[in-house]
Scaffold this active site. Structure first.
Site, PDB file in Angstrom:
ATOM      1  N   ARG A   3      -2.169  -5.746  -8.234  1.00 34.87           N
ATOM      2  CA  ARG A   3      -1.192  -6.943  -7.902  1.00 34.87           C
ATOM      3  C   ARG A   3      -1.061  -8.003  -9.068  1.00 34.87           C
ATOM      4  NH1 ARG A   3      -2.628  -8.318  -2.093  1.00 34.87           N
ATOM      5  NH2 ARG A   3      -4.397  -8.376  -3.168  1.00 34.87           N
TER       6      ARG A   3
ATOM      7  N   SER B 134      -2.661  -8.032   3.152  1.00 35.64           N
ATOM      8  CA  SER B 134      -2.872  -7.791   4.559  1.00 35.64           C
ATOM      9  C   SER B 134      -3.274  -9.123   5.149  1.00 35.64           C
ATOM     10  CB  SER B 134      -4.287  -6.625   4.565  1.00 35.64           C
ATOM     11  OG  SER B 134      -3.888  -5.472   4.067  1.00 35.64           O
TER      12      SER B 134
ATOM     13  N   HIS C 207       0.814  -1.090   0.002  1.00 35.21           N
ATOM     14  CA  HIS C 207      -0.148  -0.022   0.110  1.00 35.21           C
ATOM     15  C   HIS C 207       0.771   1.392  -0.004  1.00 35.21           C
ATOM     16  CE1 HIS C 207      -3.232  -2.702   2.315  1.00 35.21           C
ATOM     17  NE2 HIS C 207      -3.475  -2.579   1.016  1.00 35.21           N
TER      18      HIS C 207
ATOM     19  N   LYS D 103     -15.132  -8.395   4.162  1.00 37.91           N
ATOM     20  CA  LYS D 103     -13.994  -8.737   4.942  1.00 37.91           C
ATOM     21  C   LYS D 103     -14.669  -8.374   6.399  1.00 37.91           C
ATOM     22  CE  LYS D 103     -10.275  -7.732   1.847  1.00 37.91           C
ATOM     23  NZ  LYS D 103      -9.019  -6.762   1.410  1.00 37.91           N
TER      24      LYS D 103
HETATM   25  O1  PNS Z   1      -8.532  -3.084   0.755  1.00 39.92           O
HETATM   26  P1  PNS Z   1      -9.760  -3.528   0.029  1.00 39.92           P
HETATM   27  O2  PNS Z   1     -10.720  -4.460   1.001  1.00 39.92           O
HETATM   28  O3  PNS Z   1      -9.587  -4.319  -1.232  1.00 39.92           O
HETATM   29  O4  PNS Z   1     -10.673  -2.320  -0.351  1.00 39.92           O
HETATM   30  C1  PNS Z   1     -11.972  -2.175  -0.890  1.00 39.92           C
HETATM   31  C2  PNS Z   1     -12.907  -0.899  -0.617  1.00 39.92           C
HETATM   32  C3  PNS Z   1     -13.025  -0.514   0.622  1.00 39.92           C
HETATM   33  C4  PNS Z   1     -12.049   0.003  -1.577  1.00 39.92           C
HETATM   34  C5  PNS Z   1     -14.293  -1.119  -1.244  1.00 39.92           C
HETATM   35  O5  PNS Z   1     -14.939  -2.358  -0.660  1.00 39.92           O
HETATM   36  C6  PNS Z   1     -15.118   0.116  -1.347  1.00 39.92           C
HETATM   37  O6  PNS Z   1     -14.984   0.820  -1.979  1.00 39.92           O
HETATM   38  N1  PNS Z   1     -15.942   0.053   0.010  1.00 39.92           N
HETATM   39  C7  PNS Z   1     -16.790   1.272   0.250  1.00 39.92           C
HETATM   40  C8  PNS Z   1     -18.304   0.988  -0.253  1.00 39.92           C
HETATM   41  C9  PNS Z   1     -18.523   0.957  -1.853  1.00 39.92           C
HETATM   42  O7  PNS Z   1     -18.420   2.106  -2.290  1.00 39.92           O
HETATM   43  N2  PNS Z   1     -18.866  -0.194  -2.386  1.00 39.92           N
HETATM   44  C10 PNS Z   1     -19.313  -0.248  -3.744  1.00 39.92           C
HETATM   45  C11 PNS Z   1     -18.213  -0.281  -4.661  1.00 39.92           C
HETATM   46  S1  PNS Z   1     -18.643  -0.301  -6.210  1.00 39.92           S
END
Ligand code: PNS
Length: 136
Positions: free
Chosen positions: A90, A127, A16, A40
């Protein structure tokens, strides 16, 4: 131009940080924002994730840290006046997972997503792996 680098950051990794550093060279400001990922369950409390992020990015003058749990990324962007999302990629599997979200985010609010290819040195860091090994 400001960009948001969203994620669970549970916990933030060197991968990150590498993406944040490179984004910081491209944008005036990069906000690393902790959001909720419904897939998650969450390992570290939000306060600890934010503290680690702040610590890791302390030497990056134009990187800030924020959180917006339980909200959509597009709502955060609208409120913060941010038009670009940065995400690290990645593997092809990452992109397969990310593209529909990027397309939906653009459909909902016009924000664009910039994918930063992970440095191969960090390709296998996640992570999940960091947490699993730290517990041994
Ligand atoms: O580190 P991650 O878990 O891959 O991050 C994913 C994250 C948190 C960026 C994604 O789940 C997200 O954008 N969550 C906020 C809710 C949202 O907007 N969801 C709709 C996406 S189309």
């Amino acid at each position: 131009m400001r960009a948001v680098f969203p994620g669970s950051f549970d916990p933030a990794t060197q991968g990150h940080l590498d993406v944040a550093r490179r984004a910081a060279e491209m944008f005036d400001e990069v906000v690393m924002c902790v959001l909720s990922n419904p897939k998650k369950t969450g390992r570290f409390p939000l306060a600890e994730r934010l503290a680690l992020l702040a610590d890791l990015t302390g030497d990056l003058a134009n990187v800030t840290v924020d959180s917006s749990p339980g909200r959509l990324l597009v709502d955060y962007c609208r409120e913060a006046g941010i038009d670009v999302v940065v995400r690290g990629a990645r593997t092809p599997a990452d992109l397969e997972h990310e593209l529909p979200m990027a397309q939906m985010n653009r459909h909902l609010s016009g924000i664009e997503t910039l994918f930063v290819p992970t440095d191969p040195a960090h390709s296998y860091i996640s992570s999940t792996i960091v947490t699993a090994t730290a517990q041994r």
